[in-house]
Design a protein around this motif. Structure first.
Motif: not given
Length: 165
Positions: A71-78, A1-8
């Motif tokens: 949200l990271d470079a791979n997409g949106l995930r939990q 998993m890549s670095d997160p761009l945003h965490v909600l």
């Protein structure tokens, strides 16, 4: 998993309010079904069933809203790693007033359907749409939508795609 761009995250206050409302509704439906002697049996059974479903959804919503959305470079995930929407399938983000979206959230339009899924209070996926929001803060969801829109704009600029959908 890549670095997160945003965490909600969902705030504890919103999670607790949602749980309290669902528990109150479920308990009220169960109580009415048990306490009403003048109501026909069929309607009492329906109310009891609805009350039980609402109580189950209260538990599911509480558990699911404990997971942050990443949200990271791979997409949106939990936070637990479950992929909600892969980045290569996200066509656009819509957080407009008239968009069919969750409260305090946004909707993603996908290039193709990837199946039904739902985390009560956090996100849902049906057909080519993914709705994000519910017990999340409006400002946090807006920031995530803006971040995703910038990522998509950069991707479209690199690939020369200006469709949006």
């Amino acid at each position: 998993m890549s670095d997160p761009l945003h965490v909600l995250h969902a705030s504890l206050a919103r999670r607790t309010t949602s749980l309290a409302v669902h528990l109150a509704l479920g308990a009220l439906l169960v109580w009415i079904s048990v306490a009403s002697s003048t109501m026909p049996f069929g309607w009492r059974a329906v109310l009891l069933g609805l009350g039980i479903v609402v109580l189950i959804l209260a538990r599911e919503g509480w558990c699911e809203s404990a997971q942050a959305l990443v949200l990271d470079a791979n997409g949106l995930r939990q936070e637990n790693g479950e992929l909600i929407a892969p980045m290569d399938l996200i066509a656009s983000v819509d957080r407009g007033v008239f968009a069919f979206k969750p409260s305090n959230g946004f909707v993603l339009h996908l290039t193709r359907p990837i199946g039904l899924a739902w985390a009560p209070g956090m996100w849902w996926r049906t057909g080519r749409r993914v709705g994000v929001g519910g017990v999340t803060s409006g400002a946090g969801a807006k920031a995530m939508a803006d971040t995703l829109a910038m990522v998509l704009a950069e991707r479209d600029r690199r690939t020369g795609n200006s469709d949006g959908l």
